[in-house]
Design a protein around this motif. Structure first.
Motif, mmCIF file in Angstrom:
data_model
loop_
_atom_site.group_PDB
_atom_site.id
_atom_site.type_symbol
_atom_site.label_atom_id
_atom_site.label_comp_id
_atom_site.label_asym_id
_atom_site.label_seq_id
_atom_site.Cartn_x
_atom_site.Cartn_y
_atom_site.Cartn_z
ATOM 1 N N LEU A 205 -9.311 0.777 -1.749
ATOM 2 C CA LEU A 205 -7.853 0.892 -1.861
ATOM 3 C C LEU A 205 -7.436 2.175 -2.570
ATOM 4 N N LYS A 206 -8.258 2.642 -3.492
ATOM 5 C CA LYS A 206 -7.927 3.873 -4.212
ATOM 6 C C LYS A 206 -7.961 5.092 -3.301
ATOM 7 N N THR A 207 -8.520 4.954 -2.086
ATOM 8 C CA THR A 207 -8.519 6.060 -1.133
ATOM 9 C C THR A 207 -7.359 5.962 -0.134
ATOM 10 N N PHE B 107 -1.877 4.344 -2.470
ATOM 11 C CA PHE B 107 -2.362 3.984 -3.795
ATOM 12 C C PHE B 107 -3.194 5.064 -4.469
ATOM 13 N N ASP B 108 -3.519 6.154 -3.763
ATOM 14 C CA ASP B 108 -4.490 7.122 -4.278
ATOM 15 C C ASP B 108 -4.058 7.855 -5.541
ATOM 16 N N ARG C 195 -5.834 1.997 13.325
ATOM 17 C CA ARG C 195 -7.286 1.985 13.087
ATOM 18 C C ARG C 195 -7.696 2.653 11.784
ATOM 19 N N ARG C 196 -6.791 3.391 11.181
ATOM 20 C CA ARG C 196 -7.163 4.191 10.010
ATOM 21 C C ARG C 196 -6.985 3.407 8.712
ATOM 22 N N LEU C 197 -7.898 3.614 7.799
ATOM 23 C CA LEU C 197 -7.777 3.055 6.471
ATOM 24 C C LEU C 197 -6.409 3.425 5.913
ATOM 25 N N GLY C 198 -5.657 2.429 5.479
ATOM 26 C CA GLY C 198 -4.358 2.678 4.874
ATOM 27 C C GLY C 198 -3.192 2.647 5.828
ATOM 28 N N ASP C 199 -3.442 2.499 7.154
ATOM 29 C CA ASP C 199 -2.310 2.371 8.072
ATOM 30 C C ASP C 199 -1.416 1.241 7.569
ATOM 31 N N VAL C 200 -0.121 1.505 7.531
ATOM 32 C CA VAL C 200 0.867 0.563 6.996
ATOM 33 C C VAL C 200 1.674 -0.008 8.154
#
Length: 176
Positions: free
Chosen positions: A30-32, A36-37, A93-98
């Protein structure tokens, strides 16, 4: 990817568990996430008090067009299809897509359906649970979420404007 996803074939429905702030692997991931980074870990943990993890199997509906919901979703891993009126308009598909943020902003029904294409894990924030946090946590979490929402909406508006321009050019070409 280190996060394991074990499907339980006996249960077809989405699985939800409260976010465990001691889960180092999920917290580090999540920190990435762009939302949230920039947060110090203590503030991230505070914001995630209103969070849960939701796992979906391929073919499972995450959001149904027209439904009302008070959750915003952050993709951790997986592949999702976005459809409007049964037409696929995108994928996530991407990490963090909202996704799901528009219902939080204006209380309107969901404008699209989202279905898992592959096993998927999302962190969800519940607007009602955010409202129940103590004052400093609530204000901080809402400020972070609205910043994220503004960034997402700006990107989507730019994309929509580009698509409109392309369609108008094509229409003009066809009318000649």
């Amino acid at each position: 990817m280190g996060i394991r996803f074990h499907a339980n074939r006996d249960e077809d429905a989405m699985k939800e568990t409260p976010f465990d702030p001691t889960n180092r692997e999920i917290l580090d991931r999540l920190k990435t996430v762009p939302a949230f980074d920039s947060l110090p870990e203590g503030q991230l943990r505070m914001a995630l008090q209103a969070a849960s993890l939701r796992r979906y199997e391929a073919g499972e509906t995450v959001i149904s067009e027209g439904d009302f919901d008070n959750r915003v979703f952050f993709l951790i891993f997986g592949h999702l299809s976005v459809t409007v009126q049964n037409n696929e308009v995108g994928t996530l598909r991407r990490l963090g897509d909202v996704f799901g943020e528009m219902g939080i902003i204006d209380g309107s029904p969901r404008s699209a359906s989202i279905v898992a294409v592959k096993p998927t894990l999302c962190v969800t924030l519940d607007d009602t649970a955010m409202g129940e946090l103590g004052s400093p946590s609530k204000i901080f979490t809402q400020a972070v979420m609205y910043r994220v929402f503004a960034e997402v909406m700006a990107v989507r508006l730019r994309d929509a404007n580009s698509r409109i321009a392309e369609l108008e050019a094509e229409l003009q070409r066809l009318n000649k």
